[in-house]
Design an enzyme around this catalytic site. Structure first.
Site, PDB file in Angstrom:
ATOM      1  N   ARG A 175       0.851  -1.211   0.000  1.00  0.00           N
ATOM      2  CA  ARG A 175       0.000   0.000   0.000  1.00  0.00           C
ATOM      3  C   ARG A 175       0.879   1.251   0.000  1.00  0.00           C
ATOM      4  O   ARG A 175       0.640   2.213  -0.702  1.00  0.00           O
ATOM      5  CB  ARG A 175      -0.927  -0.014   1.201  1.00  0.00           C
ATOM      6  N   ASP A 204      -0.033  -6.735  -3.476  1.00  0.00           N
ATOM      7  CA  ASP A 204      -1.420  -6.342  -3.252  1.00  0.00           C
ATOM      8  C   ASP A 204      -1.871  -5.473  -4.421  1.00  0.00           C
ATOM      9  O   ASP A 204      -1.114  -5.260  -5.370  1.00  0.00           O
ATOM     10  CB  ASP A 204      -1.560  -5.597  -1.904  1.00  0.00           C
ATOM     11  N   HIS A 277      -6.767  -9.342  -4.491  1.00  0.00           N
ATOM     12  CA  HIS A 277      -5.778  -8.284  -4.229  1.00  0.00           C
ATOM     13  C   HIS A 277      -4.690  -8.279  -5.302  1.00  0.00           C
ATOM     14  O   HIS A 277      -3.491  -8.268  -4.998  1.00  0.00           O
ATOM     15  CB  HIS A 277      -5.159  -8.478  -2.838  1.00  0.00           C
ATOM     16  N   ASP A 341      -7.421 -13.986   1.256  1.00  0.00           N
ATOM     17  CA  ASP A 341      -8.439 -13.146   1.904  1.00  0.00           C
ATOM     18  C   ASP A 341      -9.177 -12.300   0.873  1.00  0.00           C
ATOM     19  O   ASP A 341      -8.646 -11.985  -0.189  1.00  0.00           O
ATOM     20  CB  ASP A 341      -7.806 -12.229   2.955  1.00  0.00           C
ATOM     21  N   GLU A 342     -10.398 -11.956   1.201  1.00  0.00           N
ATOM     22  CA  GLU A 342     -11.184 -10.961   0.463  1.00  0.00           C
ATOM     23  C   GLU A 342     -11.111 -11.175  -1.055  1.00  0.00           C
ATOM     24  O   GLU A 342     -10.893 -10.233  -1.814  1.00  0.00           O
ATOM     25  CB  GLU A 342     -10.689  -9.556   0.834  1.00  0.00           C
ATOM     26  N   TRP A 408      -7.786 -13.723  11.155  1.00  0.00           N
ATOM     27  CA  TRP A 408      -7.870 -12.268  11.368  1.00  0.00           C
ATOM     28  C   TRP A 408      -9.296 -11.844  11.708  1.00  0.00           C
ATOM     29  O   TRP A 408      -9.521 -10.744  12.162  1.00  0.00           O
ATOM     30  CB  TRP A 408      -7.364 -11.521  10.133  1.00  0.00           C
ATOM     31  N   TYR A 433      -4.640  -5.288  14.931  1.00  0.00           N
ATOM     32  CA  TYR A 433      -4.506  -4.444  13.751  1.00  0.00           C
ATOM     33  C   TYR A 433      -3.987  -3.073  14.187  1.00  0.00           C
ATOM     34  O   TYR A 433      -4.762  -2.190  14.545  1.00  0.00           O
ATOM     35  CB  TYR A 433      -5.842  -4.362  12.994  1.00  0.00           C
ATOM     36  N   TRP A 483      -1.022  -2.786   8.300  1.00  0.00           N
ATOM     37  CA  TRP A 483      -1.443  -2.476   6.936  1.00  0.00           C
ATOM     38  C   TRP A 483      -1.186  -0.990   6.718  1.00  0.00           C
ATOM     39  O   TRP A 483      -1.408  -0.178   7.631  1.00  0.00           O
ATOM     40  CB  TRP A 483      -2.928  -2.793   6.761  1.00  0.00           C
ATOM     41  N   THR A 484      -0.764  -0.627   5.491  1.00  0.00           N
ATOM     42  CA  THR A 484      -0.243   0.737   5.362  1.00  0.00           C
ATOM     43  C   THR A 484      -1.044   1.649   4.420  1.00  0.00           C
ATOM     44  O   THR A 484      -0.486   2.567   3.833  1.00  0.00           O
ATOM     45  CB  THR A 484       1.239   0.674   4.908  1.00  0.00           C
ATOM     46  N   GLU A 485      -2.348   1.397   4.300  1.00  0.00           N
ATOM     47  CA  GLU A 485      -3.145   2.313   3.480  1.00  0.00           C
ATOM     48  C   GLU A 485      -2.957   3.764   3.922  1.00  0.00           C
ATOM     49  O   GLU A 485      -2.837   4.673   3.112  1.00  0.00           O
ATOM     50  CB  GLU A 485      -4.639   1.980   3.577  1.00  0.00           C
TER      51      GLU A 485
HETATM   52  C1  ACM Z   1      -7.048  -8.865   5.945  1.00  0.00           C
HETATM   53  O1  ACM Z   1      -7.030  -7.961   6.806  1.00  0.00           O
HETATM   54  N1  ACM Z   1      -7.743  -8.702   4.824  1.00  0.00           N
HETATM   55  C2  ACM Z   1      -6.339 -10.098   6.133  1.00  0.00           C
END
Ligand code: ACM
Ligand code: ZN
Length: 533
Positions: A175, A204, A277, A341-342, A408, A433, A483-485
């Site tokens: 990110r 990602d 992703h 994921d997702e 998670w 997180y 996570w670095t958004e």
């Molecule tokens: C995640 O936070 N989507 C693993």
């Protein structure tokens, strides 16, 4: 004097020495050791102190080098005199492997005895000795904060070992990009708090960050995007917009980081996201999509992300296997994280190739298609001597997959997976997180929605409630995720990770019976004051 009176006097003196010592200089070790008895007096480190290594063998060379090299930094310029076990007399610090393994210490535990005369660290492994050194360094913090210089260590007897074998920290370099120097700094911070697994989120939607020789466009195209001052604006990269922001790690840089981590008892786990992703892949190799949509490297937090690799296309399987073959060569640790994921599968629902795969394999739906794909990749990893870690999105009562699951989303998936016999690593959004706010959002820099205060982080227990004894054995440990958004500079990353990483460290190392929030708060204050010096 009768024996009884003598014993009483000795006892009173001992109590006096312990209590008077504690008032002057507390031992502020994070994570809290299993057993720690403070004694009277100090060991003073000076120019004559000899650093002695006994019986550490060839495999311990790199970690011992780390100790030797960091010593002048930790003890303000003092150059250590070096010696072996024989020279470990007065004014020495000895690190030695136990002649006969002490079962109670396991693979990473240690004993540390500090007397005014000498310091002795013993362990079954070099990892344990490395952690004894971290403890010793932290024991000097109090004296440094008190203005006594870095040279004085309170006397104590410590016996310490971790609760969990997996104690991790994750860093998302997709990110926003963080370079080699910052990754090393992150590893240093992890090592000082006895964390031993670095989960490196390398791919990602927002950038592909690792050199892959067979697919050069992953980094020539997929590692770059336009630089936008505001990450929270949603308009995508325009066709003629210069892609000036980004970066990636060359294979040499990856090797450098893996080596640096190993010299700090840290295994590196790369993550290659499958099958979602993947906007950065599809910008570089659009033929791997289900459709002809013009995918670009993402510049903002689109939600939900539409990009997914086509699971009906054999070339996609070939692509992943090729990539993982190159990745596997760079990372000695057996585990590779393959995401999962997702994975929003709207495209699969209308893609003829994906639907054909579902029919050919007799699968029940798109979720089963993802299970099938992850199993194919898992089998490939197995064939090259590696094991998979997968996010808990794939967990279901009827899953066949035996990979290690990273949880998670909460305890439900963890309980299903543990009962199913899968190993587990826990990092729930509720506690781990560290990209979430840590204080009142109105007073904090922009962060991901959600609030995890230091106190909340400190209540994390990787062991879900209600597991049978057999299922409990599958809990390997836990980790924090960064996570670095909304984290675009090293300074901001440091701000988000510290001091919550201290809480995580204590949650994964220390037996819950020895955790103490008030004491922890005091220790963090001391560590923070030390870090500011
Ligand atoms: C995640 O936070 N989507 C693993
Ligand atoms: Zn498809």
């Amino acid at each position: 004097m009768t024996r009884h009176i003598k014993t009483l006097i000795i006892l009173l003196l001992a109590i006096f020495s312990i209590t008077s010592c504690q008032k002057i200089e507390p031992i502020a070790v994070i994570p809290e050791p299993s057993e720690c008895t403070q004694k009277k007096g100090h060991f003073s480190i000076d120019e004559q102190t000899i650093l002695c290594f006994g019986n550490i063998g060839e495999e311990g060379r790199d970690i011992m080098k780390t100790i030797r090299e960091s010593y002048p930094k930790k003890f303000k310029g003092l150059q250590p005199n070096l010696g072996d076990e024989e020279s470990a007399g007065k004014n020495s610090i000895l690190f030695a492997i136990n002649e006969k393994p002490d079962e109670t210490l396991g693979d990473e535990g240690y004993t540390l005895t500090v007397t005014p005369r000498k310091v002795v660290a013993k362990a079954n492994t070099v990892a344990g000795l490395f952690y004894a050194y971290q403890t010793l360094v932290q024991m000097s913090y109090a004296s440094q904060i008190a203005g006594n210089g870095p040279y004085s260590v309170p006397c104590a007897k410590i016996k310490d070992h971790p609760r969990f074998a997996y104690r991790g920290a994750h860093l998302d370099v997709s990110r926003h990009f963080f370079n080699v120097d910052y990754v090393k700094k992150y590893l240093d911070m992890m090592a000082s708090y006895k964390l031993n697994k670095f989960h490196w989120h390398l791919t990602d939607d927002h950038g592909w960050r690792i050199q892959i020789d067979k697919y050069p466009a992953l980094t020539s195209k997929g590692a770059w995007r336009p630089e936008r001052s505001k990450w929270d604006t949603l308009h995508p990269m325009l066709p003629d917009e210069p892609a000036t922001y980004g970066g990636f790690f060359t294979k040499d840089q990856v090797r450098e980081i893996v080596e640096y981590a190993a010299a700090r008892n840290i295994d590196v786990i790369p993550e290659i996201e499958i099958p979602g992703h993947c906007s950065a892949i599809l910008y570089a190799y659009p033929q791997y999509a289900c459709d002809n949509y013009p995918y670009v490297v993402a510049v903002g937090p689109y939600w939900p992300p539409k990009a997914i690799m086509c699971a009906g296309n054999d070339d996609v399987l070939r692509f992943y296997k090729d990539v993982l073959d190159e990745v596997a060569e760079l990372f000695p640790y057996p585990y590779i994280h393959i995401g999962g994921d997702e994975a929003f599968n709207d495209n699969w629902q209308v893609c003829p190739k994906c639907q054909q795969r579902i029919a050919d394999k007799g699968l029940k739906d798109e979720m089963a298609l993802q299970q099938w794909l992850m199993n194919e990749i898992e089998q490939h990893l197995k064939s090259i001597g590696k094991k998979a870690i997968i996010w808990d999105d794939i967990v279901s009562e009827d899953m066949v997959n035996k990979s290690t699951i990273m949880c998670w989303q909460g305890p439900q998936a963890a309980i299903i997976a543990a009962n199913h016999g899968n190993d587990l690593i826990l990092c729930p959004t509720s506690h781990c997180y560290f990209n979430f706010y840590q204080n009142d959002p109105d007073k904090e820099p922009l962060a991901m929605t959600g609030l995890i205060t230091l106190e909340k982080a400190y209540t994390f227990d990787p062991m879900p409630e209600g597991l049978s004894e057999k299922a409990q054995k599958h809990i390997l440990g836990g980790q924090c995720n960064l996570w670095t958004e909304f984290i675009n500079t090293p300074k901001q990353a440091d701000y988000m990770i510290y001091p919550r990483i201290c809480a995580l460290a204590e949650c994964v190392w220390t037996d819950p019976a020895h955790k103490d929030w008030k004491k922890f708060q005091n220790k963090v204050e001391m560590h923070t004051a030390y870090r500011k010096k």
